[in-house]
Design a protein around this motif. Structure first.
Motif, PDB file in Angstrom:
ATOM      1  N   UNK A 116      14.715 -39.452 -17.721  1.00 31.01           N
ATOM      2  CA  UNK A 116      15.149 -39.097 -19.255  1.00 31.01           C
ATOM      3  C   UNK A 116      14.151 -39.003 -20.085  1.00 31.01           C
ATOM      4  N   UNK A 117      13.164 -39.667 -20.004  1.00 33.82           N
ATOM      5  CA  UNK A 117      11.999 -40.128 -20.724  1.00 33.82           C
ATOM      6  C   UNK A 117      10.595 -38.644 -20.152  1.00 33.82           C
ATOM      7  N   UNK A 118      11.091 -37.995 -18.342  1.00 34.71           N
ATOM      8  CA  UNK A 118      10.168 -37.958 -18.506  1.00 34.71           C
ATOM      9  C   UNK A 118       9.162 -38.157 -17.132  1.00 34.71           C
ATOM     10  N   UNK A 151      11.388 -32.775 -21.071  1.00 40.24           N
ATOM     11  CA  UNK A 151      12.237 -33.551 -21.594  1.00 40.24           C
ATOM     12  C   UNK A 151      10.964 -34.779 -21.885  1.00 40.24           C
ATOM     13  N   UNK A 152       9.898 -34.416 -21.901  1.00 38.03           N
ATOM     14  CA  UNK A 152       9.074 -35.843 -21.562  1.00 38.03           C
ATOM     15  C   UNK A 152       7.823 -35.408 -22.787  1.00 38.03           C
ATOM     16  N   UNK A 160      14.980 -39.878 -26.180  1.00 36.90           N
ATOM     17  CA  UNK A 160      16.223 -39.834 -26.110  1.00 36.90           C
ATOM     18  C   UNK A 160      16.939 -41.356 -27.245  1.00 36.90           C
ATOM     19  N   UNK A 162      19.521 -43.658 -26.447  1.00 37.64           N
ATOM     20  CA  UNK A 162      21.235 -43.910 -26.451  1.00 37.64           C
ATOM     21  C   UNK A 162      22.199 -44.396 -26.786  1.00 37.64           C
ATOM     22  N   UNK A 178      10.442 -45.278 -28.634  1.00 40.50           N
ATOM     23  CA  UNK A 178       9.938 -44.735 -27.912  1.00 40.50           C
ATOM     24  C   UNK A 178      10.407 -43.227 -27.504  1.00 40.50           C
TER      25      UNK A 178
END
Lengths: 406, 244
Positions: free
Chosen positions: A319-321, B88-89, B94, B96, B161
């Motif tokens: 998800x974070x790449x 996404x990076x 994100x 959660x 993050x």
């Protein structure tokens, strides 16, 4: 990218030490088994090679008597057809480097109150060259002793030990079958022959003395065998042909008739023994490598469990790449690390175990660096091979599936 | 590029079918939306309304069955896996419901993780992560493990993050779902501040109306469609750092 991943892999492995230990155990046993088996195998190979080296190189023996099995005959060397003239003629051949005629038999050797019974070889001074056998002290008898059938002897280490103990026998006089012989030299230690005989249990005398004075009664002037050394390995086939042709001519044997002598290639015999040892060593290694495969399967099993357990973690990373190849690399690194850890511990245990085997079983072993390097390369490859499938499984996880996993 | 016109997020006819044993189930049935830069959007709706599916599509975690999606002017709906990972990076952050921190890694390593995948050198990773940990008020916990800090603090680590690679958008899926009301207020205050002071576009899914009050725009989903899209005056956040 590799740096932090390596760190994380080590973190993952150290966070569950018992599991890491049990997983690597298979590799540890596999690598240790391979190293020990290779050490034992190459030890055996080395002792065979040492025996071969002690025999001398590019050797033929010409035995009196026919190789044929038809009819009733004595064995090789039992005939009486070879003479010193044959030996001299063979020595003239261009592809022959040296020739050592041999007339031998058992005799009683006495010095003072000590005595022994051993094989006495009548030969010439070329014998030492052919056998590549140096002297420990004194000198070999020379041509004049051979011509005059001089009573001169050169002792092997075992005989000298029996008769003289630690003393130097050179210059003493021994009795062979009752006759006095002056000890002119002492041979260096040679060790066992391929068939396990003690080569140092021997006495050399001039061939003429053996023929006329020691064993002269049965076949006067004959030889039991002639040792022939070829100039080089490449010329051995030619040497064999030349000896056959020469002796057939000298003995008046026409084409189609049976020869009354046998030419045997000793180097070929030795190579057979060497290849037997090599095959044994290979076989031992192959059996041991099976345990490496079993160890690898153990790693794959645990990596599969690990991927399932860490599905959610994989989801977070993706998800974070994280790229699929990042995930792949991470799990691959972990399994390689596991395998290498097993390889390292296994190598240590393997070396220790080999030394233990040598100590307890008195078997010659040879631990080679290449075996250890091989064990490492193999364990790293096992890590890649068996880690690939679980790692690919991790890399192919769908991010939302992985994130939903509990 | 048609249909970009400066919108940060633009979707047209976005639809997603899930294939189940009973056949295709439409989770999202054609959504058209534009979200501008610097917006603070709350997405609401009952469970099964398609809001989570919509967030997964916005987050490039899933691909739509039909429809288009432009992120910052780029058509990202049909991109291959590797390029989606890069989007996404680089462009998304994100947050959660379950925090989703790596339990074995320290707070600072968790925050720096997106930079590892961005190929940023270690010294810079650590420096940027430290700045953000300070920014969310957790400087003294940088080397702690996530299990050593409270849920509210963990969620702030997760926000740090999400911010570390300087994304255009932060997507938060039920970010306060596991928090008590006080820490909820703290976390929401942090979001509001990031939106107001740093101009970060925020899209957050929630089913709590008091959380949605912090947003300037509320979009309501029902049965896979947008049923309400309104602008409101956001609630004033509490003073941040009151009980950090």
């Amino acid at each position: 990218m590799i740096g932090p991943m390596l760190f994380e892999a080590m973190q993952a492995l150290s966070s569950n030490r018992l599991r890491t230990f049990l997983t690597t155990l298979g590799m540890v046993i596999g690598v240790a088994a391979v190293i020990i088996m290779l050490a034992v195998g190459s030890g055996a190979q080395k002792s065979v090679q040492d025996s071969i080296a002690s025999m001398g190189s590019n050797l033929f023996i010409v035995l009196a008597g026919s190789p044929s099995t038809s009819g009733v005959r004595g064995g090789g060397g039992s005939g009486s057809t070879l003479t010193l003239g044959d030996a001299d003629a063979i020595a003239e051949l261009p592809s022959v480097k040296a020739v050592a005629p041999q007339a031998f038999g058992n005799a009683q050797i006495v010095y003072g109150s000590y005595n022994t019974n051993t094989q006495v070889f009548g030969t010439t001074d070329d014998y030492l060259e052919v056998r590549e056998w140096p002297l420990a002290s004194g000198a070999m008898f020379g041509d004049s002793d051979v011509r005059s059938a001089g009573r001169v002897a050169v002792l092997g280490q075992t005989v000298a030990q029996t008769l003289f103990g630690p003393e130097d026998p050179v210059g003493r006089t021994i009795r062979i079958n009752g006759s006095p012989y002056l000890v002119s030299g002492l041979l260096a230690r040679k060790g066992q022959s391929l068939d396990g005989r003690d080569q140092d249990d021997t006495v050399l005398v001039p061939v003429t003395a053996a023929q006329r004075k020691l064993f002269g009664s049965r076949f006067h002037g004959t030889l039991r065998m002639i040792m022939v050394q070829s100039v080089s390995e490449d010329l051995m086939a030619r040497t064999e042909l030349e000896i056959n042709a020469l002796l057939n001519e000298r003995h008046g044997i026409r084409a189609g008739q049976e020869s009354d002598f046998t030419v045997r290639n000793l180097t070929a015999v030795a190579e057979t023994a060497a290849s037997t040892a090599r095959i044994m060593s290979l076989l031992l290694g192959a059996i041991a490598s099976i345990s490496l495969v079993v160890g690898g399967i153990g790693i794959m099993n645990i990596m599969l469990v690990s991927v399932t357990e860490r599905t959610r973690e994989i989801g977070i990373r993706v998800a974070i790449g994280a790229q699929p190849r990042d995930v792949l690399l991470q799990f691959l690194l972990e399994s390689i690390l596991l395998a290498l850890l097993g390889g390292l511990v296994g190598a240590l245990i393997g070396v220790g175990g080999s030394l233990l085997v040598q100590h307890l079983a008195q078997i010659p072993i040879l631990i080679s660096t290449s075996a250890i390097v091989l064990a490492f390369v193999v364990s790293a490859s096992v890590g890649v091979f068996f880690g690939w499938y679980p790692a690919r499984k991790a890399a192919r996880l769908e991010p939302i599936e992985a994130l939903r996993y509990h | 590029m048609a249909g970009t016109s400066g919108d940060l997020i633009r979707v047209e006819g976005l639809a997603k079918d899930y294939v189940t044993a009973a056949g295709a189930f439409p989770a999202l049935r054609g959504v058209d939306l534009r979200i501008d830069e610097r917006e603070f959007v709350a997405i609401m709706g009952p469970s099964g309304s398609g809001k989570s599916t919509f967030m997964n599509l916005l987050g490039c975690l899933d691909s739509p069955t039909r429809g288009r999606y432009w992120l910052d002017g780029r058509d990202v709906a049909g991109l291959p896996t590797e390029q989606l990972a890069r989007v996404r990076n680089q462009q998304l952050g994100f947050v959660f419901q379950g925090f989703n921190l790596l339990q074995r890694a320290s707070v600072i390593d968790n925050v720096a993780l997106p930079l590892v995948y961005a190929g940023v050198p270690r010294a810079e990773r650590q420096a940027r992560a430290r700045v953000l940990i300070e920014r969310v008020g957790l400087g003294r916990y940088a080397d702690s493990l996530p299990s050593r800090i409270s849920g509210g603090q963990q969620q702030r680590v997760a926000i740090a993050r999400a911010l570390v690679n300087r994304p255009r958008v932060i997507l938060a899926d039920e970010p306060t779902g596991n928090l008590d009301s006080h820490t909820t207020d703290e976390v929401m205050a942090l979001f509001a501040e990031l939106n107001r002071e740093e101009g970060i576009t925020l899209v957050l899914v929630t089913h709590e109306s008091d959380v949605a009050e912090y947003a300037r725009r509320v979009i309501r989903f029902h049965d896979g469609l947008v049923v309400e899209d309104r602008v409101q005056t956001p609630r004033e956040p509490i003073e941040i750092g009151a009980s950090a």
